[in-house]
Design a protein around this motif. Structure first.
Motif: not given
Length: 206
Positions: A73-74, A83-87, A111-115
């Motif tokens: 979904l991401l 990579k962002v989805a996995l992070g 606050k999530l990585p890459g977002v």
């Protein structure tokens, strides 16, 4: 392309494992949640996503079907790659992410990585009607997710940068909070590199 892999864990790092499937080693990128379920030398099954680019073919693996479905979904969100989805998956549980999106809590998502702000807004708009597998709780109340990222301040921006770097390696906020808090009690001024080095040493148990 490959729905799942079952084999012996021959190599294990924070963000990648080698799965020995009948003598063939598959390099699979993983998040911290999946890493915590794997043990070196033991058999495991991972649901896999195959990412095909011009310069590389990469496998991403997940211990649960729920995390695999969330990953898919991401990837449908504009600007979010594997990579962002996995992070993201390594930093927050599927249920909590679902809650944040349903309640339009962009302040949690950034606050999530890459977002960033725009990515958070796109996640809310594009996923709010697609996330149906997480419940808000028996009382219908959504948990305040801000505490999940309540990390100590060692210096301006130091913890945020160090945490983002460590989360990109697959560690989640629950793993990082006690380690970074311990680091904050050390004497002397800390920079990002020293914080990351200290945290990796603690997380590896050395």
């Amino acid at each position: 392309m490959i729905g799942f892999l079952r084999g012996r864990v021959a190599y294990l790092l924070a963000d990648v494992c080698l799965l020995d499937v009948n003598g063939v080693g598959y390099r699979v990128f993983i998040a911290g949640n999946t890493h915590n379920q794997l043990k070196l030398g033991q058999e495991a099954m991972l649901f896999t996503h195959t990412s095909v680019r011009e310069d590389a073919i990469q496998l991403y693996g997940f211990y649960s079907q729920e995390e695999y479905d969330l990953f898919q979904l991401l990837l449908t969100v504009s600007g979010i790659g594997p990579k962002v989805a996995l992070g993201i998956i390594g930093a927050i549980t599927p249920a909590r992410l679902c809650q944040a999106i349903q309640k339009k809590q962009a302040s949690v998502l950034v606050k999530l990585p890459g977002v960033g702000k725009k990515s958070a807004e796109r996640m809310i708009v594009e996923l709010k009607d697609k996330l149906h597998f997480a419940d808000a709780g028996d009382d219908g109340q959504v948990e305040d997710l801000s505490d999940l990222f309540a990390l100590p301040e060692i210096g301006e921006g130091v913890v945020a940068e160090a945490a983002a770097a460590l989360q990109s390696l697959g560690y989640n906020a629950q793993q990082l909070a006690p380690v970074l808090e311990k680091c904050s009690r050390l004497k002397g001024e800390q920079d990002v590199q020293s914080v990351i080095k200290f945290a990796l040493k603690e997380l590896s148990g050395r």
